[in-house]
Enzyme design. Structure first.
Site, PDB file in Angstrom:
ATOM      1  N   ASP A 262       0.795  -1.217   0.000  1.00  0.00           N
ATOM      2  CA  ASP A 262       0.000   0.000   0.000  1.00  0.00           C
ATOM      3  C   ASP A 262       0.830   1.272   0.000  1.00  0.00           C
ATOM      4  O   ASP A 262       0.406   2.296  -0.529  1.00  0.00           O
ATOM      5  CB  ASP A 262      -1.004   0.011   1.154  1.00  0.00           C
ATOM      6  CG  ASP A 262      -0.384  -0.286   2.508  1.00  0.00           C
ATOM      7  OD1 ASP A 262       0.856  -0.406   2.603  1.00  0.00           O
ATOM      8  OD2 ASP A 262      -1.149  -0.400   3.481  1.00  0.00           O
TER       9      ASP A 262
ATOM     10  N   ASP B 128       4.406   1.295  13.277  1.00  0.00           N
ATOM     11  CA  ASP B 128       3.739  -0.004  13.335  1.00  0.00           C
ATOM     12  C   ASP B 128       4.566  -1.136  13.950  1.00  0.00           C
ATOM     13  O   ASP B 128       3.994  -2.024  14.561  1.00  0.00           O
ATOM     14  CB  ASP B 128       3.266  -0.464  11.957  1.00  0.00           C
ATOM     15  CG  ASP B 128       2.183   0.423  11.401  1.00  0.00           C
ATOM     16  OD1 ASP B 128       1.464   1.055  12.187  1.00  0.00           O
ATOM     17  OD2 ASP B 128       2.060   0.504  10.168  1.00  0.00           O
TER      18      ASP B 128
END
Length: 843
Positions: free
Chosen positions: A53, A460
């Site tokens: 992405d 993340d």
């Protein structure tokens, strides 16, 4: 001849000098982010691509590793090309690959999307810009594939757009596109119409395009094509039987959910579809799996579970082309206790699970997981119940090998080579097969003299420590733990005690203090209990005083804070909230800060700050880099250029105006006693990475053709231990590094003070645009990235100044080149080495 020589010399002056830097990834390994799509070539064994992405497109290699193929087009102005919303391969030419690229459909991405095409497996690309945006990092990005090539006419492609833009067609192999006026469905589902920033309030649009390769031709094109749309009211699957002249909803279809994947099994002449009640990749609490028999025109509900066992939607769908009726489907979001995978060998009449409950809470696992290619993933997934992953939208079975399968998650790419063991032995070996995929969103980098070579704070996945330069090609055994944050926004070390390291977590709702400290160079960590706990400050930037006794924290929400000797953090009122900060690496008392165009200095370890030297007409300080080994030397990047101070910020001198609008700045060890200055800014070669070894007098383009995405979101560190090595952290492609010699005069020198340090600069915090998820967080953070591109200057060369005309040139001085009239002999033991036609140097 004289005129020709003059012209050649003029061209040399105008052309930006390019140093020989070859870039490669620091190997964190394991991907680290969301892989929403995988595509195998249907006719050529071994050809496959994985899309990410925010990290671009990757091509599969024979050894299960991956090669990034879109770096060259992800320039500062083309940063959104790392957002891959769809991929298509030409069934009749294994060398041709297409992708729909663009990052966001809202204001975060000012650029329209594009269809890129390559004739050579991604070695080179051509781009066709679309009249609308493409959302590779938007909701619904795991649906697909939205892009497809006609299997019987390679010149024809279809693309299903977002945002209500409908269906588009190309008849010249992707070079030009026109809207299909006969297709009127637009996919009207909006995840959250109240979302004011536009991320969740845009129409998901069309979800996939699938050709029926078993159908006949109409006017030289495949006659039957299916298109999925994000609708759940009257229809969500449409079909044409006349090559796109007319379209109609497929009769008898379910209308309760959104179709995520639609895949053809040509031997069965069946279309398999996974459905979920959300667009994904984070949502989806109900769903279904259906088989559509094209010949009979009948729909069969083959959902693997029902009742209380159905608490998720379905995303990933793998169809075995060698064994008709064999397929694997994945839960889209089963957040507890784990994802679930289902396999059927009878077209969905019956299913087997990859795990089942035994005597609760025990589970019977019909698989084992190997993380040998990325060891840090083992403690990561073992810290939670979700071993198999989450956000599973991509799942594929190799069309030439029923045992070879791959599936993407929000963390990594899993797969293996013994899938058929599922059927009888009930023991499938799942491996991390993301070697070569580096999809980290890097928040900050540090390198330290005689200390840890590289500290990497990431979104993340928390962060990673590389103790020495020799470890850069080995995936770490663990990520930063205790405390574990979803993201680490900043990291710094104490200049005089480099084993002391501090980092910041970026969890606004975290139940643990958002400051972690280490006393062994980042190998192990502990919570800093001086920081506020639940609901306290988070994120931002941290600076560690040279002696390691004081932490200064410019938080994202809570202003600037200070803690000395691990006392409770207290507010620093004399430095504006959100200030850029850095600690002097040799003088413990000095801390530097900046807000707007003003520079501040603290002489009492951050207790108080006062405005100091001026930075010309600068209105925005982006970054501050304190020299790793010289007290009082500070470099500052601003909107008008670079400034240097040698008196702890009391006064500044502006470097050459050759580099302007500078983002990050860093210092790294050069040859001998020199230190090299690295900067992301606007220069003769455009918005790129430049280096100077003569205190900013001249600059060299060291980025070359390597793409780093938007330079405003890149992070930068020069190696403090290996001469000429520099690190670049990107927003989506992990960390790059390269080594080389930057031509120039005498740079900043190492002081005589004994070192035991751990590195250079302090950077300005930029929020990550990345939205992949970890086991502990699936939130979305965002920031608009600067993509302004100023015209490249051609008024000044990046070559080094000439030496004085002495009989012998000194170490690092110029000793030759066209037009050079100085000495051609070097002081012993150095020799004159040619760098280019216009510059030779004593090395």
């Amino acid at each position: 001849m004289k005129y020709l020589q003059a012209a050649q010399l003029l061209l040399a002056v105008l052309a930006p000098v390019r140093a020989a830097f070859t870039w490669q990834n620091v190997k964190i390994g394991g991907g680290g982010g969301f892989v929403p799509g995988i595509v195998f070539h249907p006719k050529t064994k071994g050809v496959a691509y994985a899309r990410t992405d925010i990290g671009g497109l990757y091509r599969l290699n024979a050894d299960d590793s991956w090669t990034a193929v879109t770096d060259s087009i992800a320039t500062d102005s083309g940063w959104n090309k790392w957002g891959i919303d769809a991929v298509a391969l030409d069934p009749n030419d294994a060398n041709k690959v297409y992708a729909a690229v663009g990052m966001y459909t809202n204001s975060w991405d000012p650029n329209n999307g594009a269809i890129i095409r390559s004739p050579d497996k991604g070695a080179t690309w051509s781009t066709t810009t679309l009249s609308f945006k493409v959302g590779g990092n938007m909701p619904g990005r795991g649906m697909g594939e939205r892009l497809a090539v006609d299997p019987q006419n390679s010149k024809i492609l279809y693309f299903g757009a977002r945002s209500g833009n409908g269906l588009w067609k190309s008849t010249d192999s992707g070079a030009t596109w026109t809207k299909v006026s006969s297709f009127t469905a637009t996919g009207t589902y909006i995840p959250d119409a109240s979302d004011s920033n536009g991320y969740n309030s845009d129409k998901i649009g069309l979800t996939w395009v699938t050709f029926d390769s078993t159908s006949g031709l109409v006017n030289g094109a495949t006659s039957r094509i299916f298109v999925g749309t994000a609708d759940n009211t009257t229809a969500s699957v449409y079909v044409t039987n006349d090559a796109g002249a007319t379209w109609a909803p497929v009769a008898g279809q379910p209308v309760k959910y959104f179709p995520h994947k639609g895949k053809l099994q040509p031997a069965q002449k069946c279309l398999y579809i996974t459905y979920a009640d959300g667009a994904g990749p984070y949502d989806g609490t109900l769903g279904a799996v259906y088989q559509y028999n094209i010949t009979a025109g009948t729909w069969t509900d083959i959902t693997p579970v029902s009742g209380s066992d159905l608490y998720f939607g379905f995303g990933g769908l793998g169809v075995d082309m060698l064994k008709p009726g064999t397929l694997v489907v994945a839960s889209l979001n089963s957040w507890w206790p784990d994802a679930q995978l289902f396999r059927s060998t009878d077209s969905g009449a019956t299913w087997s699970k990859i795990w089942e409950w035994a005597n609760y809470p025990a589970q019977n696992l019909y698989y084992t997981i190997s993380t040998s290619k990325a060891p840090w993933i083992d403690p990561f997934i073992n810290a939670d119940t979700k071993h198999l992953g989450w956000m599973i939208e991509a799942l594929e079975i190799d069309p030439f090998d029923s045992n070879h399968w791959l599936y993407g998650t929000g963390l990594t790419l899993f797969g293996g080579h013994d899938l058929t063991n599922w059927d009888a032995k009930k023991n499938v070996t799942i491996q991390v097969l993301a070697d070569g995929i580096e999809e980290m969103s890097v928040q900050e980098l540090r390198s330290a003299p005689s200390g840890t070579e590289l500290l990497v704070a990431v979104g993340d996945d928390n962060g990673f420590t590389f103790k020495s330069a020799d470890s850069l090609n080995t995936a770490p055994s663990t990520y930063w733990q205790n405390p574990t944050y979803a993201s680490s926004s900043s990291v710094d070390y104490a200049g005089n005690k480099p084993a002391n390291v501090v980092r910041v977590g970026n969890d606004a709702s975290g139940s643990v203090q958002q400051i972690g400290v280490s006393t062994d160079g980042g190998a192990t960590w502990n919570i800093d209990y001086a920081a506020p706990a639940t609901g306290g400050p988070y994120g931002g930037q941290v600076a560690y005083c040279a002696d390691g006794d004081t932490v200064i924290w410019s938080s994202s929400a809570g202003g600037v804070l200070r803690s000395q000797f691990q006392s409770t953090f207290t507010a620093v009122s004399s430095l504006p909230s959100g200030a850029v900060i850095a600690a002097d690496k040799r003088s413990n008392a000095y801390i530097y800060g900046a807000s707007g165009g003003s520079f501040y200095v603290s002489k009492d370890t951050g207790a108080t700050f006062a405005k100091a030297g001026t930075l010309g007409a600068a209105t925005s300080v982006r970054d501050i880099a304190a020299h790793p080994t010289t007290a009082g030397e500070v470099w500052v990047s601003t909107d008008i250029g670079i400034f240097r101070s040698t008196d702890s910020g009391a006064t500044f001198t502006q470097a050459t105006s050759e580099i302007t609008d500078v983002q990050q700045i860093a210092l790294g060890l050069g040859s001998g006693t020199n230190w090299v200055v690295y900067a992301f800014g606007t220069g003769p070669a455009g918005n790129k990475l430049y280096a100077s070894s003569d205190l900013g007098a001249t600059w060299t383009d060291i980025q070359g053709s390597q793409g780093f995405g938007a330079i405003s979101s890149c992070k930068l560190a020069g190696s403090a231990n290996k001469a000429g090595q520099v690190y670049v952290g990107t927003n989506g492609r992990g960390v790059f590094y390269a080594s080389g010699v930057v031509a120039g005069g005498s740079g900043s020198s190492i002081t005589s003070k004994a070192l035991s340090s751990t590195t250079s600069k302090a950077t300005s915090t930029v929020s990550s645009v990345k939205t992949t998820s970890s086991a502990s967080s699936v939130g979305t953070t965002s920031k608009t990235l600067s993509t302004s591109t100023k015209p490249a200057s051609t008024s000044k060369t990046s070559t080094a100044p000439t030496t004085t005309n002495t009989a012998v040139a000194k170490h690092y001085e110029q000793c030759g080149g066209i037009g050079f009239t100085g000495p051609a002999t070097c002081v012993s033991p150095y020799t004159c080495q040619k760098q280019n036609d216009y510059y030779s140097q004593c090395l």
